[in-house]
Design a protein around this motif. Structure first.
Motif, PDB file in Angstrom:
ATOM      1  N   CYS A  56     -24.161 -73.119  23.263  1.00 62.92           N
ATOM      2  CA  CYS A  56     -24.091 -71.729  22.829  1.00 62.92           C
ATOM      3  C   CYS A  56     -23.701 -70.862  24.021  1.00 62.92           C
ATOM      4  N   ILE A  57     -23.522 -69.586  23.756  1.00 64.41           N
ATOM      5  CA  ILE A  57     -23.298 -68.594  24.806  1.00 64.41           C
ATOM      6  C   ILE A  57     -24.633 -67.903  25.055  1.00 64.41           C
ATOM      7  N   ILE A  58     -25.090 -67.963  26.289  1.00 66.48           N
ATOM      8  CA  ILE A  58     -26.416 -67.435  26.625  1.00 66.48           C
ATOM      9  C   ILE A  58     -26.250 -66.188  27.492  1.00 66.48           C
ATOM     10  N   ILE A  59     -26.961 -65.145  27.122  1.00 67.55           N
ATOM     11  CA  ILE A  59     -26.837 -63.861  27.813  1.00 67.55           C
ATOM     12  C   ILE A  59     -28.165 -63.461  28.452  1.00 67.55           C
ATOM     13  N   ASN A  60     -28.104 -63.045  29.711  1.00 73.03           N
ATOM     14  CA  ASN A  60     -29.237 -62.396  30.356  1.00 73.03           C
ATOM     15  C   ASN A  60     -29.071 -60.903  30.091  1.00 73.03           C
ATOM     16  N   ASP A  61     -29.807 -60.407  29.119  1.00 72.63           N
ATOM     17  CA  ASP A  61     -29.617 -59.034  28.649  1.00 72.63           C
ATOM     18  C   ASP A  61     -29.853 -57.995  29.746  1.00 72.63           C
ATOM     19  N   ASN A  62     -30.873 -58.221  30.570  1.00 72.22           N
ATOM     20  CA  ASN A  62     -31.162 -57.259  31.639  1.00 72.22           C
ATOM     21  C   ASN A  62     -30.027 -57.206  32.658  1.00 72.22           C
ATOM     22  N   PHE A  63     -29.435 -58.358  32.925  1.00 75.76           N
ATOM     23  CA  PHE A  63     -28.336 -58.442  33.881  1.00 75.76           C
ATOM     24  C   PHE A  63     -27.155 -57.600  33.399  1.00 75.76           C
ATOM     25  N   LEU A  64     -26.775 -57.760  32.136  1.00 73.82           N
ATOM     26  CA  LEU A  64     -25.639 -56.992  31.616  1.00 73.82           C
ATOM     27  C   LEU A  64     -25.977 -55.517  31.498  1.00 73.82           C
TER      28      LEU A  64
ATOM     29  N   ALA B 281     -28.003 -53.718  33.261  1.00 74.26           N
ATOM     30  CA  ALA B 281     -28.034 -53.079  34.578  1.00 74.26           C
ATOM     31  C   ALA B 281     -26.643 -52.736  35.074  1.00 74.26           C
ATOM     32  N   ARG B 282     -25.627 -53.392  34.526  1.00 73.30           N
ATOM     33  CA  ARG B 282     -24.233 -53.162  34.940  1.00 73.30           C
ATOM     34  C   ARG B 282     -23.414 -52.465  33.855  1.00 73.30           C
ATOM     35  N   ASN B 283     -24.133 -51.990  32.830  1.00 76.82           N
ATOM     36  CA  ASN B 283     -23.492 -51.289  31.709  1.00 76.82           C
ATOM     37  C   ASN B 283     -22.371 -52.122  31.078  1.00 76.82           C
ATOM     38  N   LEU B 284     -22.635 -53.407  30.921  1.00 78.07           N
ATOM     39  CA  LEU B 284     -21.655 -54.301  30.336  1.00 78.07           C
ATOM     40  C   LEU B 284     -22.046 -54.664  28.908  1.00 78.07           C
ATOM     41  N   ALA B 285     -21.055 -54.689  28.028  1.00 77.00           N
ATOM     42  CA  ALA B 285     -21.297 -55.058  26.638  1.00 77.00           C
ATOM     43  C   ALA B 285     -21.466 -56.572  26.520  1.00 77.00           C
TER      44      ALA B 285
ATOM     45  N   LYS C   3     -12.105 -61.029  30.283  1.00 77.61           N
ATOM     46  CA  LYS C   3     -11.911 -59.635  30.669  1.00 77.61           C
ATOM     47  C   LYS C   3     -12.365 -59.428  32.117  1.00 77.61           C
ATOM     48  N   PRO C   4     -11.715 -58.548  32.850  1.00 77.68           N
ATOM     49  CA  PRO C   4     -12.023 -58.382  34.288  1.00 77.68           C
ATOM     50  C   PRO C   4     -13.448 -57.928  34.582  1.00 77.68           C
ATOM     51  N   GLU C   5     -14.085 -57.227  33.633  1.00 77.96           N
ATOM     52  CA  GLU C   5     -15.432 -56.743  33.917  1.00 77.96           C
ATOM     53  C   GLU C   5     -16.470 -57.864  34.024  1.00 77.96           C
ATOM     54  N   TYR C   6     -16.110 -59.054  33.580  1.00 81.05           N
ATOM     55  CA  TYR C   6     -17.055 -60.174  33.660  1.00 81.05           C
ATOM     56  C   TYR C   6     -16.763 -61.104  34.847  1.00 81.05           C
TER      57      TYR C   6
ATOM     58  N   ALA D   4     -26.336 -65.041  37.451  1.00 80.15           N
ATOM     59  CA  ALA D   4     -25.260 -64.868  36.473  1.00 80.15           C
ATOM     60  C   ALA D   4     -25.802 -64.102  35.282  1.00 80.15           C
ATOM     61  N   GLY D   5     -24.883 -63.507  34.543  1.00 77.30           N
ATOM     62  CA  GLY D   5     -25.280 -62.755  33.350  1.00 77.30           C
ATOM     63  C   GLY D   5     -24.905 -63.457  32.073  1.00 77.30           C
TER      64      GLY D   5
END
Length: 326
Positions: A127-135, A137-141, A151-154, A215-216
């Motif tokens: 699956c794709i796993i996301i660290n929600d706090n990490f994203l 904190a960087r205002n990333l969707a 995308k460059p923001e990642y 990592a996020g």
């Protein structure tokens, strides 16, 4: 007198040989690509069940274990293969013992190979796993597709296992090859690599990077993410893209020539009939048994599986990995 001394010396040598043989017969070496926390549980259970034997579980990455078994053949020190990707098991099939005397009726029929040289131990799904706090904190969707991940923001915040050393990494690659075609899939991963913090050597790497805040976003195993959520309270969320959840089967077997030893027989029987079920109940609940209930908290339900045609083919895997440049 000389004859007597010579005869006595022979008896000592023979006695030592018998003693060593008896000692060796009580030692069982298991090699596996399972994670540390699962190995710890399995080792404790084996110690409890077999105090009369010296049973030791050794960890190796999928790629390294496959290379070891292929190079050493039946002369390897490994007695039991606790967990290895099915494609690699198919590649060493001539070095595996016939297990048809063991009852395999509890497993899903489609997961039991006709030759019965190994049996399923785990269905490893991704699956794709996301660290929600990490994203956050960087205002990333939160990414919603594989295309979003380039995308460059990642850039520099994604972790994925290396397909050359990890079965987890390979099933992500194989899935996109199946769905998009080889050319499109490899062109994608060339772009994707620019955003990767690290291609880890093992499938556990991405989840560890997410837990440590390195990592996020991680491409990893679903059950590992769930374990981190349940046991450590890590703020991770699990996502599946349109292509579905990729997976592969990891199996267990006995190295040919070792199946005649009583200790190996008893340990393998316990592994097959008891530890396999306990591992599913506690850690990795993807279905491998006909009657299996998922009781692991927070494990996703009704997961749509990905297109994994050819995942068990070692020649196909070796061909694709020759093309992997990262």
């Amino acid at each position: 007198m000389k004859k007597f001394l010579w005869f006595a010396a022979v008896l000592v040598v023979l006695g030592t040989a018998v003693s060593c043989s008896e000692k060796e017969s009580n030692e069982v070496l298991i090699f596996t690509s399972s994670e540390d926390f699962r190995i710890e549980y399995l080792q404790e259970r084996l110690n409890e069940q077999f105090p009369q034997y010296s049973v030791l579980i050794n960890y190796m990455t999928t790629g390294n274990l496959a290379a070891k078994l292929k190079a050493e053949g039946s002369a390897t020190d490994c007695d039991i293969i606790g967990e290895l990707e099915s494609a690699y098991l198919e590649g060493i099939i001539d070095n595996l013992a016939d297990l048809s005397s063991y009852d395999s009726s509890a497993f899903l029929d489609e997961l039991v190979p006709a030759h019965k040289r190994y049996y399923p131990f785990i269905k490893s799904a991704g699956c794709i796993i996301i660290n929600d706090n990490f994203l956050a904190a960087r205002n990333l969707a939160v990414p919603a597709s594989y295309q979003d991940l380039i995308k460059p923001e990642y850039r520099g915040i994604i972790s994925m296992p290396n397909p050359k050393s990890s079965g987890t990494g390979y099933f992500f690659l194989k899935n996109l090859v199946n769905v998009w075609g080889e050319e499109a899939a490899f062109e994608y991963f060339d772009k994707f690599a620019d955003n990767v913090l690290q291609f880890t050597s093992s499938g556990s790497g991405p989840v560890n990077a997410l837990i440590q805040g390195e990592a996020g976003i991680g491409l990893g195993m679903t059950f590992q993410a769930v374990t981190a959520i349940n046991t450590r309270g890590v703020p991770l969320t699990i996502h599946f893209f349109e292509e579905g959840s990729p997976y592969t089967i990891y199996g267990m077997g006995i190295v040919k020539g070792k199946e005649t030893r009583k200790a190996v027989q008893e340990v393998f029987d316990f592994y097959l009939n008891t530890l396999t079920r306990e591992d599913k109940e506690l850690f990795a609940p993807e279905q491998i048994f006909k009657f299996q209930e998922n009781t692991v908290p927070n494990y996703p339900q009704n997961i749509r599986t990905a297109d994994m045609r050819g995942i068990e083919s070692l020649p196909e895997k070796e061909r694709l990995l020759e093309m992997w440049a990262h």
